[in-house]
Design an enzyme around this catalytic site. Structure first.
Site, PDB file in Angstrom:
ATOM      1  N   ASP A 242       0.831  -1.208   0.000  1.00 25.18           N
ATOM      2  CA  ASP A 242       0.000   0.000   0.000  1.00 25.18           C
ATOM      3  C   ASP A 242       0.860   1.249   0.000  1.00 25.18           C
ATOM      4  O   ASP A 242       0.393   2.325  -0.404  1.00 25.18           O
ATOM      5  CB  ASP A 242      -0.927  -0.026   1.220  1.00 25.18           C
ATOM      6  CG  ASP A 242      -1.929  -1.155   1.098  1.00 25.18           C
ATOM      7  OD1 ASP A 242      -1.589  -2.295   1.471  1.00 25.18           O
ATOM      8  OD2 ASP A 242      -3.040  -0.901   0.590  1.00 25.18           O
ATOM      9  N   ASN A 252       1.946  -2.995   4.135  1.00 19.66           N
ATOM     10  CA  ASN A 252       0.932  -3.847   3.506  1.00 19.66           C
ATOM     11  C   ASN A 252      -0.045  -4.320   4.569  1.00 19.66           C
ATOM     12  O   ASN A 252       0.065  -3.984   5.758  1.00 19.66           O
ATOM     13  CB  ASN A 252       1.618  -5.035   2.806  1.00 19.66           C
ATOM     14  CG  ASN A 252       0.715  -5.735   1.813  1.00 19.66           C
ATOM     15  OD1 ASN A 252       0.122  -5.114   0.951  1.00 19.66           O
ATOM     16  ND2 ASN A 252       0.597  -7.038   1.958  1.00 19.66           N
ATOM     17  N   LYS A 253      -1.016  -5.110   4.147  1.00 18.24           N
ATOM     18  CA  LYS A 253      -2.052  -5.572   5.073  1.00 18.24           C
ATOM     19  C   LYS A 253      -1.470  -6.165   6.362  1.00 18.24           C
ATOM     20  O   LYS A 253      -0.468  -6.866   6.313  1.00 18.24           O
ATOM     21  CB  LYS A 253      -2.915  -6.627   4.378  1.00 18.24           C
ATOM     22  CG  LYS A 253      -4.082  -7.144   5.158  1.00 18.24           C
ATOM     23  CD  LYS A 253      -5.006  -6.044   5.673  1.00 18.24           C
ATOM     24  CE  LYS A 253      -5.444  -5.108   4.625  1.00 18.24           C
ATOM     25  NZ  LYS A 253      -6.156  -3.925   5.119  1.00 18.24           N
TER      26      LYS A 253
HETATM   27  C1  LIG Z   1      -2.173  -3.916  -4.878  1.00 16.37           C
HETATM   28  S1  LIG Z   1      -2.463  -3.106  -3.389  1.00 16.37           S
HETATM   29  C2  LIG Z   1      -3.178  -4.405  -2.490  1.00 16.37           C
HETATM   30  C3  LIG Z   1      -3.112  -4.185  -1.017  1.00 16.37           C
HETATM   31  O1  LIG Z   1      -4.238  -3.439  -0.533  1.00 16.37           O
HETATM   32  C4  LIG Z   1      -4.850  -4.210   0.488  1.00 16.37           C
HETATM   33  O2  LIG Z   1      -5.370  -3.426   1.504  1.00 16.37           O
HETATM   34  P1  LIG Z   1      -6.965  -3.080   1.520  1.00 16.37           P
HETATM   35  O3  LIG Z   1      -7.690  -4.316   1.062  1.00 16.37           O
HETATM   36  O4  LIG Z   1      -7.241  -2.713   2.965  1.00 16.37           O
HETATM   37  O5  LIG Z   1      -7.121  -1.903   0.583  1.00 16.37           O
HETATM   38  C5  LIG Z   1      -3.751  -5.102   0.991  1.00 16.37           C
HETATM   39  O6  LIG Z   1      -2.845  -4.421   1.815  1.00 16.37           O
HETATM   40  C6  LIG Z   1      -3.132  -5.497  -0.307  1.00 16.37           C
HETATM   41  O7  LIG Z   1      -1.872  -6.079  -0.252  1.00 16.37           O
END
Ligand SMILES: CSC[C@H]1O[C@H](OP(=O)(O)O)[C@H](O)[C@@H]1O
Length: 366
Positions: A242, A252-253
């Site tokens: 992110d 990231n998540k």
């Molecule tokens: C290609 S970015 C994907 C990234 O975004 C997700 O977060 P969210 O679902 O909360 O927007 C997650 O961190 C993914 O790896």
């Protein structure tokens, strides 16, 4: 990518409306929503109808265009920027896209702004598709190198966290793009899909995507990754990002950092796949500087799913009196990252690595 026999992007236009897939309804329902106002776009991002850094950016760009169509004045432009920027704090593509639109339209006559923003939003979306395809090609080489060490027909086992697939971008995905290209090339590949509590983007989105593309995969609980790696069942970890810092720290998540620790302890290569638009060149220390979104506790205390009666229901899994903390992201220090898979190639998770691939961007922010 395809859902059944129909090709989709995660976001597209229909006339002067913006169409998205409401990802909160997947995998049980394919619900298409049409955004016609700034408020629609802001809500779609904040409530995670759309999510994933590149898709958030594209949606925000269209949100700016929708706002300027209603009112192209300077104040409206500023309000739209602030409204969209306030939706979610962590993914840098949001600011990147908003800055790009403001830079493109800010000096135009107000009457020309909406059309210019709409055109740019389309360019951002199209470029994201091309960018992710290139990320896929660059990551494919890593999978192919591992495949050459396998016996004929033996699959390359990839572990991924959350959803960094085509549903997190406009198409192809970042972490999934190399997997899709390997699959399409006939390289045996299998993916361990982290369910990814609490929003379950892995269980509900990555598994959905891989299933529709015919990629072998196995859903696992988030906490299984270390065990799988200890037993030699994972050849490679690829995650999304992110926000990645100028020195290669990867935000990231939540849970990504723990996966990286397990990977390092077990000698498993750990890559982040991301476009240049996800690098925040202004940030050097990700742990200290990247704002980590905290979302509502109900995302942790409740789960949503399909009941045995065939109805989608939301149920509580914790006592009503239990306090909840819901951190949505964490930061993996660059030292735990084997490499960054970008549209311009694979580099070390370092300032020199990123500047080597993107010198013009590194200089601009120096
Ligand atoms: C290609 S970015 C994907 C990234 O975004 C997700 O977060 P969210 O679902 O909360 O927007 C997650 O961190 C993914 O790896």
């Amino acid at each position: 990518m395809k859902i059944g026999e129909q090709a989709f992007r995660s976001i597209w236009t229909e006339g002067d409306e913006v169409a998205i897939i409401d990802q909160t309804k997947l995998p049980h329902e394919l619900k298409i929503v049409h955004l016609t106002t700034l408020e629609d776009a802001a809500r779609a991002i904040a409530d995670m109808w759309v999510r994933g850094a590149p898709l958030i950016g594209a949606t925000a760009a269209y949100g700016m265009a929708l706002a300027l169509r209603a009112d192209p004045a300077d104040a409206s432009l500023a309000t739209a920027y602030d409204t969209l920027h306030a939706t979610r704090p962590t993914a840098i593509n949001l600011r990147w896209a908003l800055d790009a639109v403001r830079e493109r339209v800010g000096r135009l006559d107000p009457g020309a702004r909406a059309a210019a923003a709409w055109t740019l939003a389309g360019e951002i979306a199209d470029e994201d598709v091309a960018t992710n395809r290139r990320i896929g090609e660059n990551g494919l080489a890593i999978i192919e190198a591992i495949a050459r060490t396998k016996t004929p027909g033996e699959a390359v086992n990839v572990l991924t966290h959350c959803n960094a697939g085509w549903l997190a971008t406009v198409d192809w995905g970042t972490a999934t793009a190399p997997v899709y290209l390997a699959h399409d090339k006939g390289i045996p590949v299998h993916v361990f899909v982290d369910e990814t509590r609490p929003r379950n983007q892995g269980a509900g989105l990555t598994a959905f995507e891989l299933g529709h593309h015919g990629v072998d995969h196995t859903l696992v609980v988030d906490n299984a990754g270390g065990h799988l790696m200890q037993h030699g069942l994972v050849d490679l970890c690829i995650v999304g990002s992110d926000r990645t810092t100028a020195l290669g720290d990867v935000c990231n998540k939540i849970g990504t950092y723990l996966k990286a620790l397990a990977a390092r302890d077990n000698g498993v290569p750990f890559y982040a796949a991301l476009p240049a638009s996800t690098v925040d060149w202004r940030v050097r220390d990700g742990v200290a500087e990247i704002p980590i979104e905290q979302r509502g506790g109900d995302e942790v205390s409740h789960v949503v799913g399909m009941s045995d009666r065939g109805t989608v229901e939301r149920v509580r899994i914790a006592p009503e009196t239990t306090p909840v903390a819901n951190y949505a992201f964490d930061v993996t220090p660059a030292r735990l990252v084997t490499g960054l898979i970008t549209e311009r190639g694979v580099c070390a998770a370092s300032e020199a690595g990123l500047a080597g691939l993107f010198p013009e961007l590194a200089r601009k922010r120096a």
